[in-house]
Design a protein around this motif. Structure first.
Motif, PDB file in Angstrom:
ATOM      1  N   VAL A   1       0.193   5.307  -5.641  1.00  0.00           N
ATOM      2  CA  VAL A   1       0.145   3.862  -5.901  1.00  0.00           C
ATOM      3  C   VAL A   1       0.183   3.622  -7.401  1.00  0.00           C
ATOM      4  N   ILE A   2       1.109   2.769  -7.824  1.00  0.00           N
ATOM      5  CA  ILE A   2       1.240   2.399  -9.233  1.00  0.00           C
ATOM      6  C   ILE A   2       1.207   0.877  -9.327  1.00  0.00           C
ATOM      7  N   VAL A   3       0.377   0.358 -10.218  1.00  0.00           N
ATOM      8  CA  VAL A   3       0.300  -1.085 -10.450  1.00  0.00           C
ATOM      9  C   VAL A   3       0.941  -1.399 -11.801  1.00  0.00           C
ATOM     10  N   LEU A   4       1.845  -2.368 -11.801  1.00  0.00           N
ATOM     11  CA  LEU A   4       2.561  -2.758 -13.011  1.00  0.00           C
ATOM     12  C   LEU A   4       2.125  -4.150 -13.469  1.00  0.00           C
ATOM     13  N   PHE A   5       2.166  -4.363 -14.778  1.00  0.00           N
ATOM     14  CA  PHE A   5       2.051  -5.702 -15.344  1.00  0.00           C
ATOM     15  C   PHE A   5       2.768  -5.718 -16.694  1.00  0.00           C
ATOM     16  N   ARG A   6       3.958  -6.273 -16.689  1.00  0.00           N
ATOM     17  CA  ARG A   6       4.766  -6.399 -17.907  1.00  0.00           C
ATOM     18  C   ARG A   6       5.055  -5.062 -18.568  1.00  0.00           C
ATOM     19  N   GLU A   7       5.361  -4.062 -17.729  1.00  0.00           N
ATOM     20  CA  GLU A   7       5.738  -2.755 -18.267  1.00  0.00           C
ATOM     21  C   GLU A   7       7.246  -2.734 -18.534  1.00  0.00           C
ATOM     22  N   SER A   8       7.653  -1.923 -19.491  1.00  0.00           N
ATOM     23  CA  SER A   8       9.084  -1.760 -19.745  1.00  0.00           C
ATOM     24  C   SER A   8       9.683  -0.813 -18.709  1.00  0.00           C
ATOM     25  N   PHE A   9      10.964  -0.979 -18.437  1.00  0.00           N
ATOM     26  CA  PHE A   9      11.639  -0.084 -17.501  1.00  0.00           C
ATOM     27  C   PHE A   9      11.599   1.348 -18.010  1.00  0.00           C
ATOM     28  N   ASP A  10      11.767   1.531 -19.314  1.00  0.00           N
ATOM     29  CA  ASP A  10      11.792   2.887 -19.872  1.00  0.00           C
ATOM     30  C   ASP A  10      10.469   3.606 -19.625  1.00  0.00           C
ATOM     31  N   LEU A  11       9.347   2.906 -19.830  1.00  0.00           N
ATOM     32  CA  LEU A  11       8.038   3.522 -19.621  1.00  0.00           C
ATOM     33  C   LEU A  11       7.852   3.901 -18.153  1.00  0.00           C
ATOM     34  N   VAL A  12       8.151   2.967 -17.252  1.00  0.00           N
ATOM     35  CA  VAL A  12       7.965   3.229 -15.817  1.00  0.00           C
ATOM     36  C   VAL A  12       8.924   4.317 -15.344  1.00  0.00           C
ATOM     37  N   SER A  13      10.147   4.264 -15.821  1.00  0.00           N
ATOM     38  CA  SER A  13      11.150   5.257 -15.427  1.00  0.00           C
ATOM     39  C   SER A  13      10.730   6.659 -15.840  1.00  0.00           C
ATOM     40  N   ASN A  14      10.134   6.780 -17.004  1.00  0.00           N
ATOM     41  CA  ASN A  14       9.671   8.076 -17.484  1.00  0.00           C
ATOM     42  C   ASN A  14       8.617   8.663 -16.553  1.00  0.00           C
ATOM     43  N   THR A  15       7.754   7.803 -16.025  1.00  0.00           N
ATOM     44  CA  THR A  15       6.726   8.240 -15.079  1.00  0.00           C
ATOM     45  C   THR A  15       7.334   8.563 -13.715  1.00  0.00           C
ATOM     46  N   LEU A  16       8.170   7.663 -13.196  1.00  0.00           N
ATOM     47  CA  LEU A  16       8.733   7.834 -11.855  1.00  0.00           C
ATOM     48  C   LEU A  16       9.654   9.045 -11.749  1.00  0.00           C
ATOM     49  N   SER A  17      10.347   9.373 -12.831  1.00  0.00           N
ATOM     50  CA  SER A  17      11.310  10.479 -12.778  1.00  0.00           C
ATOM     51  C   SER A  17      10.639  11.815 -12.472  1.00  0.00           C
ATOM     52  N   LYS A  18       9.336  11.924 -12.745  1.00  0.00           N
ATOM     53  CA  LYS A  18       8.614  13.182 -12.523  1.00  0.00           C
ATOM     54  C   LYS A  18       8.006  13.274 -11.125  1.00  0.00           C
ATOM     55  N   ILE A  19       7.966  12.143 -10.395  1.00  0.00           N
ATOM     56  CA  ILE A  19       7.269  12.119  -9.095  1.00  0.00           C
ATOM     57  C   ILE A  19       8.166  11.571  -7.983  1.00  0.00           C
ATOM     58  N   LYS A  20       9.467  11.578  -8.197  1.00  0.00           N
ATOM     59  CA  LYS A  20      10.402  10.872  -7.322  1.00  0.00           C
ATOM     60  C   LYS A  20      10.473  11.423  -5.902  1.00  0.00           C
ATOM     61  N   ASN A  21       9.969  12.650  -5.667  1.00  0.00           N
ATOM     62  CA  ASN A  21      10.029  13.230  -4.320  1.00  0.00           C
ATOM     63  C   ASN A  21       8.838  12.852  -3.443  1.00  0.00           C
ATOM     64  N   PHE A  22       7.858  12.158  -4.025  1.00  0.00           N
ATOM     65  CA  PHE A  22       6.712  11.687  -3.249  1.00  0.00           C
ATOM     66  C   PHE A  22       6.927  10.252  -2.768  1.00  0.00           C
ATOM     67  N   LYS A  23       6.159   9.854  -1.759  1.00  0.00           N
ATOM     68  CA  LYS A  23       6.147   8.459  -1.351  1.00  0.00           C
ATOM     69  C   LYS A  23       5.451   7.645  -2.430  1.00  0.00           C
ATOM     70  N   ILE A  24       6.058   6.526  -2.796  1.00  0.00           N
ATOM     71  CA  ILE A  24       5.527   5.713  -3.890  1.00  0.00           C
ATOM     72  C   ILE A  24       5.429   4.256  -3.448  1.00  0.00           C
ATOM     73  N   ILE A  25       4.277   3.653  -3.738  1.00  0.00           N
ATOM     74  CA  ILE A  25       4.084   2.218  -3.534  1.00  0.00           C
ATOM     75  C   ILE A  25       3.885   1.592  -4.906  1.00  0.00           C
ATOM     76  N   ILE A  26       4.668   0.570  -5.209  1.00  0.00           N
ATOM     77  CA  ILE A  26       4.538  -0.137  -6.482  1.00  0.00           C
ATOM     78  C   ILE A  26       4.059  -1.560  -6.222  1.00  0.00           C
ATOM     79  N   ILE A  27       3.026  -1.957  -6.954  1.00  0.00           N
ATOM     80  CA  ILE A  27       2.525  -3.328  -6.935  1.00  0.00           C
ATOM     81  C   ILE A  27       2.804  -3.912  -8.317  1.00  0.00           C
ATOM     82  N   ASP A  28       3.606  -4.980  -8.378  1.00  0.00           N
ATOM     83  CA  ASP A  28       3.917  -5.606  -9.668  1.00  0.00           C
ATOM     84  C   ASP A  28       3.178  -6.934  -9.775  1.00  0.00           C
TER      85      ASP A  28
END
Length: 218
Positions: free
Chosen positions: A13-40
């Protein structure tokens, strides 16, 4: 547990608030094989479309208003049906191998309800990941550990829990804490149950430290 079953046993579970795409992408690229829930909590449809065009996301929820990180994490955690739940900050980078190690350690330490990695900055310097509760000592003291250690509190930037424990022992975040201190509150409740929180030495995460978006943390 096979690698495939490990992937299928965990939801992040990842919660976002006004994050840049680059920052989030850097995190997601390392965990992309897991199930992910994003709350914005900013309801950013443009960011959602960009992320969904680059990553497979199990569920992506846009909130019309900022309900706070505690409520956002709870919103995602209540949707999880996998064996393990991982709370992850959008600015916290962790590799698959380190998540697998956290799962292994949580299975090993029967009395532990939460395990967390050891945190570093972008220059590979140790940063704060866990230690005493704030009422007992300065929370900014960085533990220089050489093995797995019990801590009284750990950062909500990266917490692994068994989903069964989360639900049965009500380890959800107290939504009275809008942004800060909810991780201390959860850990305090774990310690009051005489259960353990383990900081795992060999599991590593890198805290990118996104921009603070409130002027007064109190």
């Amino acid at each position: 547990m096979s690698v495939k079953s490990s992937f299928e046993s965990l939801t992040i579970v990842i919660v976002l608030f006004r994050e840049s795409f680059d920052l989030v992408s850097n995190t997601l690229s390392k965990i992309k094989n897991f199930k992910i829930i994003i709350i914005d909590n900013d309801g950013n449809n443009n960011l959602k479309n960009k992320i969904l065009s680059n990553f497979k996301i199990e569920q992506y929820i846009l909130n019309a208003k900022n309900i706070g990180f505690s409520a956002g994490y709870n919103q995602g955690l209540k949707l999880i049906t996998t064996k393990f739940s991982l709370v992850l900050g959008p600015d916290c980078i962790i590799l698959e191998k380190d998540i697998f190690l956290l799962i292994e350690k949580l299975a090993k330490f029967n009395n532990a309800l939460i395990v967390s990695p050891t945190s570093y900055d972008e220059k590979n310097n140790l940063t704060y990941a866990g230690g005493p509760l704030p009422e007992h000592s300065d929370k900014n003291i960085v533990l220089n550990i050489s093995g797995d250690v019990c801590v009284d509190s750990t950062l909500g930037a990266c917490m692994l829990l068994r989903t069964k424990d989360l639900k049965e022992k009500n380890l959800y975040f107290d939504e009275n804490f809008f942004l800060y201190f909810s991780d201390d509150d959860v850990c305090r409740r774990v310690r009051l149950m005489n259960k353990s929180i383990i900081q795992v030495f060999d599991a590593k995460c890198i805290h990118q430290h996104g921009n603070i978006k409130v002027k007064n943390i109190y």
